[in-house]
Design an enzyme around this catalytic site. Sequence first.
Site, PDB file in Angstrom:
ATOM      1  N   ARG A  39       0.636  -1.006   0.037  1.00 48.77           N
ATOM      2  CA  ARG A  39       0.053  -0.164  -0.108  1.00 48.77           C
ATOM      3  C   ARG A  39       0.933   1.128  -0.064  1.00 48.77           C
ATOM      4  O   ARG A  39       0.613   2.058  -0.509  1.00 48.77           O
ATOM      5  CB  ARG A  39      -0.913  -0.154   1.237  1.00 48.77           C
ATOM      6  CG  ARG A  39      -2.242  -0.907   0.818  1.00 48.77           C
ATOM      7  CD  ARG A  39      -3.000  -0.911   2.250  1.00 48.77           C
ATOM      8  NE  ARG A  39      -4.399  -1.393   1.899  1.00 48.77           N
ATOM      9  CZ  ARG A  39      -5.373  -1.624   2.643  1.00 48.77           C
ATOM     10  NH1 ARG A  39      -4.929  -1.525   4.058  1.00 48.77           N
ATOM     11  NH2 ARG A  39      -6.452  -2.168   2.376  1.00 48.77           N
ATOM     12  N   LYS A 176     -17.147 -13.510   6.399  1.00 52.45           N
ATOM     13  CA  LYS A 176     -18.621 -13.281   6.944  1.00 52.45           C
ATOM     14  C   LYS A 176     -19.276 -12.857   5.696  1.00 52.45           C
ATOM     15  O   LYS A 176     -18.998 -11.961   4.722  1.00 52.45           O
ATOM     16  CB  LYS A 176     -18.561 -11.951   7.668  1.00 52.45           C
ATOM     17  CG  LYS A 176     -18.171 -12.236   9.009  1.00 52.45           C
ATOM     18  CD  LYS A 176     -18.546 -11.002   9.818  1.00 52.45           C
ATOM     19  CE  LYS A 176     -18.557 -11.041  11.274  1.00 52.45           C
ATOM     20  NZ  LYS A 176     -18.729  -9.777  11.861  1.00 52.45           N
ATOM     21  N   GLY A 322      -8.098  -7.563   1.388  1.00 51.69           N
ATOM     22  CA  GLY A 322      -6.838  -7.807   2.055  1.00 51.69           C
ATOM     23  C   GLY A 322      -6.111  -9.128   1.966  1.00 51.69           C
ATOM     24  O   GLY A 322      -5.100  -9.312   1.935  1.00 51.69           O
ATOM     25  N   GLY A 345     -12.867  -3.381   1.393  1.00 48.23           N
ATOM     26  CA  GLY A 345     -14.619  -2.801   1.627  1.00 48.23           C
ATOM     27  C   GLY A 345     -14.619  -1.946   0.387  1.00 48.23           C
ATOM     28  O   GLY A 345     -15.843  -2.262   0.035  1.00 48.23           O
TER      29      GLY A 345
HETATM   30  P1  ADP Z   1     -10.821 -10.322   2.159  1.00 43.99           P
HETATM   31  O1  ADP Z   1      -9.864  -9.878   3.044  1.00 43.99           O
HETATM   32  O2  ADP Z   1      -9.980 -10.917   1.139  1.00 43.99           O
HETATM   33  O3  ADP Z   1     -11.843  -9.360   1.830  1.00 43.99           O
HETATM   34  P2  ADP Z   1     -12.111 -11.605   4.461  1.00 43.99           P
HETATM   35  O4  ADP Z   1     -11.462 -10.826   5.202  1.00 43.99           O
HETATM   36  O5  ADP Z   1     -13.616 -11.764   4.051  1.00 43.99           O
HETATM   37  O6  ADP Z   1     -11.442 -11.746   2.894  1.00 43.99           O
HETATM   38  O7  ADP Z   1     -11.987 -13.268   4.724  1.00 43.99           O
HETATM   39  C1  ADP Z   1     -10.671 -13.559   5.120  1.00 43.99           C
HETATM   40  C2  ADP Z   1     -10.593 -14.641   6.039  1.00 43.99           C
HETATM   41  O8  ADP Z   1     -11.708 -15.797   5.834  1.00 43.99           O
HETATM   42  C3  ADP Z   1      -9.461 -15.284   6.201  1.00 43.99           C
HETATM   43  O9  ADP Z   1      -8.788 -15.345   7.307  1.00 43.99           O
HETATM   44  C4  ADP Z   1      -9.684 -16.861   6.039  1.00 43.99           C
HETATM   45  O10 ADP Z   1      -8.978 -17.664   7.036  1.00 43.99           O
HETATM   46  C5  ADP Z   1     -11.171 -16.890   6.503  1.00 43.99           C
HETATM   47  N1  ADP Z   1     -11.814 -18.143   6.007  1.00 43.99           N
HETATM   48  C6  ADP Z   1     -12.051 -18.535   4.524  1.00 43.99           C
HETATM   49  N2  ADP Z   1     -12.868 -19.673   4.635  1.00 43.99           N
HETATM   50  C7  ADP Z   1     -12.983 -20.132   5.840  1.00 43.99           C
HETATM   51  C8  ADP Z   1     -13.671 -21.121   6.519  1.00 43.99           C
HETATM   52  N3  ADP Z   1     -14.037 -22.130   5.766  1.00 43.99           N
HETATM   53  N4  ADP Z   1     -13.636 -21.067   7.753  1.00 43.99           N
HETATM   54  C9  ADP Z   1     -13.245 -20.144   8.646  1.00 43.99           C
HETATM   55  N5  ADP Z   1     -12.337 -18.968   8.260  1.00 43.99           N
HETATM   56  C10 ADP Z   1     -12.314 -19.005   6.638  1.00 43.99           C
HETATM   57 MG    MG Z   2     -10.047  -9.426   5.531  1.00 44.23          MG
END
Ligand code: ADP
Ligand code: MG
Length: 369
Positions: A39, A176, A322, A345
Amino acid sequence: MIRGIPTLDDLGDVSGKRVLVRADFNVPIEDGNITDDFRIRAALPTLNWLRDRGATVVCATHLGRPKGAPDPKYSVEPVRARLAELAPGVELLENLRFDPGEEGNKPEFVDTLIEGVELYVNDAFGASHRAHASIVGPPHRLPSAMGLLLAKEVEVLLVLRNDPKRPFVAVLGGAKISDKLGVVEALLDVVDSLAIGGAMCFTFLAAQGKRIGDSLFEPDQVDTCARILEQQGSKVHLPEDIIGLDATGNLATWGTNVPDGGKGFDIGPGTAAAFSDIVMEARTVFWNGPMGMFEDDRFAAGTRTLAQAMADTKAFTVVGGGDSAAALAEFRLDDEVDHVSTGGGASLELLELGDLPGLVALREAPNAH
Ligand code: ADP
Ligand code: MG
């Protein structure tokens, strides 16, 4: 061209002027060391543009989530040190979120921020979905512009939203679903296919009446997922196999029914292959959210396979988020995709709504046209 938003050229002569650059230097820090300076490097084109033209550059960023008060744990000092190496002479204010006026968008805090400053540049794409003081305040008070990074991010994501080459495929994962349901619904209006992995797949599988054991899911979102599947189900691809830990803690691979006490942590090999095929056949792909808990090697295969497909496909590929970006970097595939967004986000909100509070504010700047 992003309509109505002033660019750096619209600042006029910047020589000898003091310019406040809102950047997103919210980087991961472990034991006082920056583990990924992506970043910071992403902001360099804008910082250099201004320095080359004789401006004095003052940067401001948030870092982590301090609760509106100074907290040494979230000091920008490591960022300041790295910035001094990458862009000597550029100043950096202390963590914006040490002041409650930042997140509370207080006019008095905007006053402090712009004291002695003549021009404002927003290059903080990753924070532009927040109506915080440093994002929406200064553009109402000073001649302003979007930085080169912000402009690039917005351009790429708006092409995806408004004029994607088809087939346009989105792959969503991560933890989530409630965070992302809005974007799921908006994306379904523009994509040809939506593949869903990560923990968020379990809420959809539950909505299909599947057993999901003790996998992460959000009971209050099941109805919404059921409605989405009913209305747009033909576009949605869900896992057909799952990897996880059974009730005794042993690694297991299941079909779409996870037994009692089992927890799903990754998409299975069949699903990873199916999602890869979809990515390989697409002409545009947007990926947000890891396919599994990739931080644990046992559950990284799904994310790794998808990342490889992102690298291999001829499609125009965009990654937002991220953790997704961190996964790509870990697999050393970050140079193999067309665009890695600095904002998770923000990229989702821009895809969903087509605009961001930070962009709205820039359109209202005194020098906007
Ligand atoms: P990003 O930052 O790319 O937007 P998120 O913050 O929504 O992604 O989610 C990332 C997290 O989701 C990671 O830490 C990963 O470990 C977790 N994750 C993905 N699949 C699962 C799962 N089946 N059970 C628990 N955690 C999960
Ligand atoms: Mg994340």
